[in-house]
Design a protein around this motif. Sequence first.
Motif, PDB file in Angstrom:
ATOM      1  N   LYS A 168       0.881  -1.196   0.133  1.00  0.00           N
ATOM      2  CA  LYS A 168       0.259   0.124  -0.200  1.00  0.00           C
ATOM      3  C   LYS A 168       0.757   1.205  -0.032  1.00  0.00           C
ATOM      4  O   LYS A 168       1.753   1.459   0.787  1.00  0.00           O
ATOM      5  CB  LYS A 168      -0.920   0.080   1.251  1.00  0.00           C
ATOM      6  CG  LYS A 168      -1.981  -0.949   1.128  1.00  0.00           C
ATOM      7  CD  LYS A 168      -2.778  -0.897   2.418  1.00  0.00           C
ATOM      8  CE  LYS A 168      -3.953  -2.031   2.578  1.00  0.00           C
ATOM      9  NZ  LYS A 168      -4.790  -1.674   3.595  1.00  0.00           N
ATOM     10  N   GLY A 170       0.342   5.828  -0.489  1.00  0.00           N
ATOM     11  CA  GLY A 170      -0.609   6.865  -0.294  1.00  0.00           C
ATOM     12  C   GLY A 170      -0.247   8.032  -0.970  1.00  0.00           C
ATOM     13  O   GLY A 170       1.178   8.595  -1.029  1.00  0.00           O
ATOM     14  N   VAL A 205      -3.668   4.596  -1.750  1.00  0.00           N
ATOM     15  CA  VAL A 205      -4.547   5.043  -0.815  1.00  0.00           C
ATOM     16  C   VAL A 205      -4.548   6.615  -0.993  1.00  0.00           C
ATOM     17  O   VAL A 205      -3.649   7.115  -0.836  1.00  0.00           O
ATOM     18  CB  VAL A 205      -4.237   4.729   0.392  1.00  0.00           C
ATOM     19  CG1 VAL A 205      -5.018   5.298   1.730  1.00  0.00           C
ATOM     20  CG2 VAL A 205      -4.413   3.176   0.741  1.00  0.00           C
ATOM     21  N   GLY A 232      -4.222   9.164   9.333  1.00  0.00           N
ATOM     22  CA  GLY A 232      -5.252   8.259   8.788  1.00  0.00           C
ATOM     23  C   GLY A 232      -4.868   7.501   7.464  1.00  0.00           C
ATOM     24  O   GLY A 232      -5.295   6.306   7.552  1.00  0.00           O
ATOM     25  N   ILE A 233      -4.116   7.774   6.613  1.00  0.00           N
ATOM     26  CA  ILE A 233      -3.605   7.165   5.614  1.00  0.00           C
ATOM     27  C   ILE A 233      -2.364   6.245   6.047  1.00  0.00           C
ATOM     28  O   ILE A 233      -2.772   5.031   5.662  1.00  0.00           O
ATOM     29  CB  ILE A 233      -2.863   8.186   4.479  1.00  0.00           C
ATOM     30  CG1 ILE A 233      -4.154   9.070   3.668  1.00  0.00           C
ATOM     31  CG2 ILE A 233      -2.196   7.330   3.450  1.00  0.00           C
ATOM     32  CD1 ILE A 233      -3.460  10.159   2.998  1.00  0.00           C
ATOM     33  N   ASP A 235      -2.232   4.786   9.082  1.00  0.00           N
ATOM     34  CA  ASP A 235      -3.167   3.887   9.729  1.00  0.00           C
ATOM     35  C   ASP A 235      -3.731   2.667   9.026  1.00  0.00           C
ATOM     36  O   ASP A 235      -4.044   1.674   9.509  1.00  0.00           O
ATOM     37  CB  ASP A 235      -4.312   4.590  10.513  1.00  0.00           C
ATOM     38  CG  ASP A 235      -3.842   5.265  11.775  1.00  0.00           C
ATOM     39  OD1 ASP A 235      -2.316   5.242  12.106  1.00  0.00           O
ATOM     40  OD2 ASP A 235      -4.432   6.208  12.208  1.00  0.00           O
ATOM     41  N   GLN A 236      -3.702   3.064   7.597  1.00  0.00           N
ATOM     42  CA  GLN A 236      -4.143   1.926   6.648  1.00  0.00           C
ATOM     43  C   GLN A 236      -2.889   1.128   5.810  1.00  0.00           C
ATOM     44  O   GLN A 236      -3.484   0.187   5.257  1.00  0.00           O
ATOM     45  CB  GLN A 236      -5.027   2.549   5.541  1.00  0.00           C
ATOM     46  CG  GLN A 236      -6.170   3.476   5.979  1.00  0.00           C
ATOM     47  CD  GLN A 236      -6.846   3.955   4.677  1.00  0.00           C
ATOM     48  OE1 GLN A 236      -7.237   3.408   3.882  1.00  0.00           O
ATOM     49  NE2 GLN A 236      -6.922   5.534   4.738  1.00  0.00           N
TER      50      GLN A 236
END
Length: 361
Positions: A168, A170, A205, A232-233, A235-236
């Motif tokens: 992932k 972002g 993300v 927030g990003i 945390d993904q």
Amino acid sequence: MTHRTTPRLLLSAGALLTAAVALAGCASAPAGSGGSTSAGASSDFLPCIVSDEGGFDDQSFNQLGLQGVTDAAEALGTKHIDVQSSSETDYAPNISNLVDQGCTAIVTMGYALAAATQEAADANPDVDFIMVDDNTVSGDNIKSVMWDTSQAGFLVGYAAADYTTSGKVGTYGGAQIPPVTLYMDGFARGVEYHNQVKGTNVQVVGWNPDSQEGLFTGNFSDINAAKVLSQGILDQGVDVIVPVGGPIYQGAAQAIRESSKPIALVGVDTDMYLSDPEYDDLWFTSIARDMPKSISEVIQKAASGEFSNEEYVGVLSNGGVLMSPFHDFESKVAPTLQGELDDIQAQIIDGTITIETPSAP
């Protein structure tokens, strides 16, 4: 640390940004008070510049524009005037102030200044206007200076997809405007290309290049909002992040520091490893553009009577955009990655690879 010197991807550090001086805060100077004069300068030609809301101490977009103006003034042996904008209500008054002070060429920094630039150019046909990051303005005395950052962003997206271990990556922007989403589109398309050719399934993300939907702080000055959005990003499960919007990268850097996780940060506009060494252990690479050189050259041509309203677009082939070195991350990326990036760059230049984005200049 080792620096790559592959000529197709890199320009000298000096061509991007001289050693940046980190300044605290982002206080706005009174209109017209930011002038400086080179020793012994004497000229009727007066180059000037208006910042976007980020201010000239953003170590990125506005600062690079100011460097272009000061480089031109030094080369011409003249003074310059620079004025900062703290909000959109400052744009028109600041431009008007510079016209009143006798500026002969005015650089306006950013998409948000387009309307004020158009109005001032229409009212002052004898003044040359250099509109940075917008080509919606038009007139004999307006030259748009643009960069197709999706090209360099594509390279960085491919590199990030190759580097990630979480699967992932972002990105997010300051404002949802074409000069910002252009970076994000290029980055996301580069990730997609890696997935296509390598059979990976890396997720992006914060931005969907197909729907043009994603995450934004809403401005280029709220570092705390950028920090919250970054958290927030992260945390993904993201382990590479690209904040697009001048100084908002500081919020991402703070979030990474507090996470205590090995998360890589990508810079924009210039080689941020050189611009802000405070975070040199975080900078994976940067999606850069040679703003100072481009702006300085346009100003010097205006001074010699060669101003033209023909749009300038910086791309990989003319060195206007580029991917910065990996610096401290060079030993952490795959040994075959640089060769792959060289091949991809060549294919972007010859048109074999096209980058889908509605924001291309």
